[in-house]
Design a protein around this motif. Structure first.
Motif, PDB file in Angstrom:
ATOM      1  N   VAL A   1      32.586  -0.482  43.039  1.00  0.00           N
ATOM      2  CA  VAL A   1      32.894  -1.821  42.530  1.00  0.00           C
ATOM      3  C   VAL A   1      33.790  -1.725  41.303  1.00  0.00           C
ATOM      4  O   VAL A   1      34.763  -2.475  41.155  1.00  0.00           O
ATOM      5  CB  VAL A   1      31.601  -2.589  42.199  1.00  0.00           C
ATOM      6  N   GLU A   2      33.479  -0.784  40.405  1.00  0.00           N
ATOM      7  CA  GLU A   2      34.287  -0.640  39.193  1.00  0.00           C
ATOM      8  C   GLU A   2      35.723  -0.276  39.546  1.00  0.00           C
ATOM      9  O   GLU A   2      36.670  -0.815  38.962  1.00  0.00           O
ATOM     10  CB  GLU A   2      33.697   0.422  38.275  1.00  0.00           C
ATOM     11  N   ASN A   3      35.897   0.609  40.503  1.00  0.00           N
ATOM     12  CA  ASN A   3      37.252   1.024  40.858  1.00  0.00           C
ATOM     13  C   ASN A   3      38.045  -0.130  41.455  1.00  0.00           C
ATOM     14  O   ASN A   3      39.220  -0.334  41.123  1.00  0.00           O
ATOM     15  CB  ASN A   3      37.204   2.182  41.856  1.00  0.00           C
ATOM     16  N   TYR A   4      37.413  -0.924  42.316  1.00  0.00           N
ATOM     17  CA  TYR A   4      38.102  -2.052  42.941  1.00  0.00           C
ATOM     18  C   TYR A   4      38.434  -3.140  41.924  1.00  0.00           C
ATOM     19  O   TYR A   4      39.563  -3.628  41.876  1.00  0.00           O
ATOM     20  CB  TYR A   4      37.235  -2.625  44.056  1.00  0.00           C
ATOM     21  N   THR A   5      37.464  -3.525  41.111  1.00  0.00           N
ATOM     22  CA  THR A   5      37.686  -4.621  40.167  1.00  0.00           C
ATOM     23  C   THR A   5      38.602  -4.217  39.013  1.00  0.00           C
ATOM     24  O   THR A   5      39.262  -5.069  38.421  1.00  0.00           O
ATOM     25  CB  THR A   5      36.346  -5.137  39.606  1.00  0.00           C
ATOM     26  N   SER A   6      38.667  -2.934  38.689  1.00  0.00           N
ATOM     27  CA  SER A   6      39.543  -2.477  37.608  1.00  0.00           C
ATOM     28  C   SER A   6      41.008  -2.582  37.999  1.00  0.00           C
ATOM     29  O   SER A   6      41.860  -2.895  37.170  1.00  0.00           O
ATOM     30  CB  SER A   6      39.216  -1.030  37.221  1.00  0.00           C
ATOM     31  N   ASP A   7      41.298  -2.323  39.271  1.00  0.00           N
ATOM     32  CA  ASP A   7      42.685  -2.389  39.738  1.00  0.00           C
ATOM     33  C   ASP A   7      42.686  -2.555  41.254  1.00  0.00           C
ATOM     34  O   ASP A   7      42.583  -1.584  41.997  1.00  0.00           O
ATOM     35  CB  ASP A   7      43.449  -1.123  39.345  1.00  0.00           C
ATOM     36  N   LYS A   8      42.827  -3.820  41.693  1.00  0.00           N
ATOM     37  CA  LYS A   8      42.807  -4.098  43.137  1.00  0.00           C
ATOM     38  C   LYS A   8      44.018  -3.532  43.857  1.00  0.00           C
ATOM     39  O   LYS A   8      44.014  -3.445  45.090  1.00  0.00           O
ATOM     40  CB  LYS A   8      42.738  -5.609  43.368  1.00  0.00           C
ATOM     41  N   THR A   9      45.043  -3.146  43.108  1.00  0.00           N
ATOM     42  CA  THR A   9      46.217  -2.538  43.723  1.00  0.00           C
ATOM     43  C   THR A   9      46.200  -1.020  43.583  1.00  0.00           C
ATOM     44  O   THR A   9      47.182  -0.357  43.937  1.00  0.00           O
ATOM     45  CB  THR A   9      47.507  -3.081  43.090  1.00  0.00           C
ATOM     46  N   GLY A  10      45.113  -0.475  43.050  1.00  0.00           N
ATOM     47  CA  GLY A  10      45.002   0.972  42.888  1.00  0.00           C
ATOM     48  C   GLY A  10      45.090   1.693  44.224  1.00  0.00           C
ATOM     49  O   GLY A  10      44.756   1.151  45.279  1.00  0.00           O
ATOM     50  N   ARG A  11      45.506   2.931  44.174  1.00  0.00           N
ATOM     51  CA  ARG A  11      45.770   3.680  45.405  1.00  0.00           C
ATOM     52  C   ARG A  11      44.509   4.017  46.190  1.00  0.00           C
ATOM     53  O   ARG A  11      44.593   4.392  47.365  1.00  0.00           O
ATOM     54  CB  ARG A  11      46.539   4.957  45.060  1.00  0.00           C
ATOM     55  N   ARG A  12      43.352   3.882  45.575  1.00  0.00           N
ATOM     56  CA  ARG A  12      42.099   4.106  46.298  1.00  0.00           C
ATOM     57  C   ARG A  12      41.166   2.889  46.196  1.00  0.00           C
ATOM     58  O   ARG A  12      39.963   3.001  46.445  1.00  0.00           O
ATOM     59  CB  ARG A  12      41.380   5.349  45.764  1.00  0.00           C
ATOM     60  N   ALA A  13      41.739   1.714  45.898  1.00  0.00           N
ATOM     61  CA  ALA A  13      40.934   0.486  45.869  1.00  0.00           C
ATOM     62  C   ALA A  13      40.407   0.169  47.252  1.00  0.00           C
ATOM     63  O   ALA A  13      39.237  -0.224  47.423  1.00  0.00           O
ATOM     64  CB  ALA A  13      41.769  -0.677  45.331  1.00  0.00           C
ATOM     65  N   ALA A  14      41.232   0.323  48.268  1.00  0.00           N
ATOM     66  CA  ALA A  14      40.801   0.049  49.649  1.00  0.00           C
ATOM     67  C   ALA A  14      39.661   0.969  50.050  1.00  0.00           C
ATOM     68  O   ALA A  14      38.674   0.532  50.656  1.00  0.00           O
ATOM     69  CB  ALA A  14      41.983   0.216  50.600  1.00  0.00           C
ATOM     70  N   ASP A  15      39.767   2.243  49.706  1.00  0.00           N
ATOM     71  CA  ASP A  15      38.704   3.208  50.034  1.00  0.00           C
ATOM     72  C   ASP A  15      37.390   2.796  49.391  1.00  0.00           C
ATOM     73  O   ASP A  15      36.326   2.882  50.020  1.00  0.00           O
ATOM     74  CB  ASP A  15      39.096   4.604  49.540  1.00  0.00           C
ATOM     75  N   SER A  16      37.465   2.333  48.135  1.00  0.00           N
ATOM     76  CA  SER A  16      36.245   1.964  47.423  1.00  0.00           C
ATOM     77  C   SER A  16      35.538   0.784  48.082  1.00  0.00           C
ATOM     78  O   SER A  16      34.313   0.754  48.170  1.00  0.00           O
ATOM     79  CB  SER A  16      36.567   1.647  45.960  1.00  0.00           C
ATOM     80  N   VAL A  17      36.320  -0.218  48.547  1.00  0.00           N
ATOM     81  CA  VAL A  17      35.695  -1.367  49.208  1.00  0.00           C
ATOM     82  C   VAL A  17      35.042  -0.932  50.516  1.00  0.00           C
ATOM     83  O   VAL A  17      33.926  -1.356  50.842  1.00  0.00           O
ATOM     84  CB  VAL A  17      36.741  -2.473  49.459  1.00  0.00           C
ATOM     85  N   LEU A  18      35.712  -0.074  51.271  1.00  0.00           N
ATOM     86  CA  LEU A  18      35.148   0.382  52.543  1.00  0.00           C
ATOM     87  C   LEU A  18      33.921   1.256  52.319  1.00  0.00           C
ATOM     88  O   LEU A  18      32.900   1.111  53.021  1.00  0.00           O
ATOM     89  CB  LEU A  18      36.214   1.147  53.332  1.00  0.00           C
ATOM     90  N   TYR A  19      33.980   2.155  51.346  1.00  0.00           N
ATOM     91  CA  TYR A  19      32.810   2.991  51.062  1.00  0.00           C
ATOM     92  C   TYR A  19      31.684   2.183  50.414  1.00  0.00           C
ATOM     93  O   TYR A  19      30.503   2.556  50.520  1.00  0.00           O
ATOM     94  CB  TYR A  19      33.204   4.176  50.178  1.00  0.00           C
TER      95      TYR A  19
ATOM     96  N   HIS B   1      46.134   7.494  33.746  1.00  0.00           N
ATOM     97  CA  HIS B   1      46.769   8.505  34.603  1.00  0.00           C
ATOM     98  C   HIS B   1      47.012   7.933  36.000  1.00  0.00           C
ATOM     99  O   HIS B   1      46.225   7.108  36.489  1.00  0.00           O
ATOM    100  CB  HIS B   1      45.875   9.741  34.702  1.00  0.00           C
ATOM    101  N   PRO B   2      48.103   8.336  36.674  1.00  0.00           N
ATOM    102  CA  PRO B   2      48.372   7.837  38.031  1.00  0.00           C
ATOM    103  C   PRO B   2      47.241   8.101  39.027  1.00  0.00           C
ATOM    104  O   PRO B   2      47.132   7.400  40.039  1.00  0.00           O
ATOM    105  CB  PRO B   2      49.648   8.591  38.436  1.00  0.00           C
ATOM    106  N   LEU B   3      46.391   9.074  38.742  1.00  0.00           N
ATOM    107  CA  LEU B   3      45.294   9.415  39.648  1.00  0.00           C
ATOM    108  C   LEU B   3      43.969   8.762  39.252  1.00  0.00           C
ATOM    109  O   LEU B   3      42.930   9.110  39.813  1.00  0.00           O
ATOM    110  CB  LEU B   3      45.116  10.938  39.705  1.00  0.00           C
ATOM    111  N   ILE B   4      44.003   7.787  38.325  1.00  0.00           N
ATOM    112  CA  ILE B   4      42.751   7.210  37.841  1.00  0.00           C
ATOM    113  C   ILE B   4      41.968   6.541  38.951  1.00  0.00           C
ATOM    114  O   ILE B   4      40.737   6.614  39.009  1.00  0.00           O
ATOM    115  CB  ILE B   4      43.023   6.216  36.680  1.00  0.00           C
TER     116      ILE B   4
END
Length: 303
Positions: A238-256, A210-213
Motif C-alpha cells: 500500500v505504501e509503495n502504491y500510494t507514494s507514487d502511483k506512477t512508480g515502476r513497481r506500483a502495478a506489482d504492489s497492487v497485484l501482490y 533513487h530511480p529504484l525506490i
C-alpha cells in the motif's frame, strides 16, 4: 450536447456574405432567390439558438430590418431599387452578430466541460487510492509503516546462516544507491528474507529519491510475503502504491496486495485490489504481469 462547430458558423456566414455582394448586380429573379437563401440561413440560426438555449432565452435572433410592407401587405410605393440590397446586408450583419455570440457561448460550454472532466479525473484517482488503502486496514508495527531500517526481532542465526549470508557479495560501483538495492535483491533472491528486508529498508531510508525506490519498497513487501507475513507485506504494498502511483513497481504492489489479502482470506479486499489493478494498469494486465494476474484471479471469486 452541442452539435455545431465554429467551422460550420464561418462556412454559413461566408456563403451569406458572398451572396449579399452578388445581389447588387443581379436581376430581380436572382434577388428573390437570395431572399429564399437568406431566410434559410435565418432558420438555421434559430435552430442553433434552440440547441444553445433549449428552454428559451429571450434573446433569439430576429431580423432587425424594415421590410417596407404597407397595411395592405404589398410593397410600399417609391421604395428605392437599392432597398433589397440594404435589407440583405442588414440581415447578414445581424446573422454575423448572432453567430459570433453563439460561438462564444459554445466555447464557454467547452471550457466548462473540460473543467468538469478534470475534476472527475481527480476525484476518481483519489477514490481509487483510498480503495487500495482500505484493503490493508491491518495492524502494522510502527517501524514497518515508515521506511526506516529497524533491526527485526528474530532468533540468533546459526553459524551456517551467517556464513551463507556473508557469501552474498555486495556490489561496489559508482552508484551506492544501486549497490544497496542490488545487495538487498541478492539476499531476497537467495531466500534470506529477514536480512533482505533489513538491507532494503536501509536503501529506502538513505535513498528516497533513487530511480529504484519503487522497486525497493515493493521488494520489502515481497520479502514479508515470501516469509509468510501477508499482514506486514500488505502495509508495504500500500505504501509503495500510494507514494507514487506512477512508480515502476506500483502495478506489482497492487497485484501482490491482492495476493496478500487472499492469503489472509480477505476475499472482498482482494477483489478491490484486483479491480484497481485492472483499471489503472490495464497494459500490465495484458503484458508483463498477465500470467500472475490471471492466476491470481482464478484463486478468488469476485462478483
Amino acid at each position: 450536447m452541442l452539435r455545431f462547430s465554429v467551422t460550420d458558423f464561418k462556412t454559413s456566414i461566408g456563403a451569406a456574405l458572398a451572396l449579399g455582394l452578388a445581389v447588387a448586380s443581379v436581376p430581380a429573379q436572382a434577388q428573390d432567390d437570395a431572399e429564399v437563401r437568406i431566410r434559410a440561413l435565418e432558420a438555421q440560426v434559430r435552430a442553433l439558438q434552440r440547441v444553445v438555449f433549449p428552454g428559451g432565452d429571450g434573446r433569439f435572433f430576429e431580423p432587425q430590418v424594415d421590410r417596407g410592407t404597407s397595411s395592405q401587405g404589398g410593397s410600399q410605393a417609391g421604395t428605392p431599387a437599392t432597398g433589397a440590397v440594404t435589407d440583405i446586408l442588414a440581415r447578414l450583419e445581424a446573422l454575423e452578430t448572432e453567430l459570433a455570440r453563439l460561438t462564444s457561448l459554445a466555447e464557454e460550454n467547452r471550457n466548462d466541460l473540460r473543467g468538469l472532466d478534470t475534476r472527475l479525473t481527480t476525484l476518481e484517482s483519489a477514490a481509487e487510492a483510498e480503495a487500495v488503502a482500505e484493503t490493508a486496514e491491518v495492524t502494522v508495527a510502527p517501524e514497518t509503516t515508515t521506511a526506516v531500517a529497524v533491526p527485526e526481532q528474530r532468533e540468533e542465526p546459526s553459524a551456517e546462516r551467517v556464513a551463507a549470508v556473508a557469501a552474498i557479495v555486495k556490489p561496489q560501483s559508482d552508484d551506492p544507491g544501486d549497490d544497496e538495492y542490488t545487495y538487498g535483491f541478492r539476499l531476497w533472491d537467495a531466500g534470506f528474507y529477514p536480512e533482505a528486508r533489513q538491507q532494503l529498508k536501509i536503501f529506502v531510508r538513505d535513498y528516497p529519491n533513487h530511480p529504484l525506490i519503487s522497486f525497493g519498497r515493493n521488494l520489502i513487501g515481497r520479502a514479508y510475503l515470501d516469509d509468510g507475513d501477508p499482514e506486514q507485506a500488505a502495509a508495504w504494498f500500500v505504501e509503495n502504491y500510494t507514494s507514487d502511483k506512477t512508480g515502476r513497481r506500483a502495478a506489482d504492489s497492487v497485484l501482490y496486495l491482492a495476493i496478500a489479502m487472499i492469503r489472509r482470506n480477505e476475499t472482498e479486499r482482494a477483489c478491490t485490489a484486483l479491480g484497481v489493478f485492472s483499471r489503472e494498469f490495464a497494459a500490465e494486465a495484458v503484458g508483463r504481469l498477465e500470467t500472475l494476474y490471471n492466476t491470481t484471479r482464478e484463486r478468488v471469486n469476485c462478483s
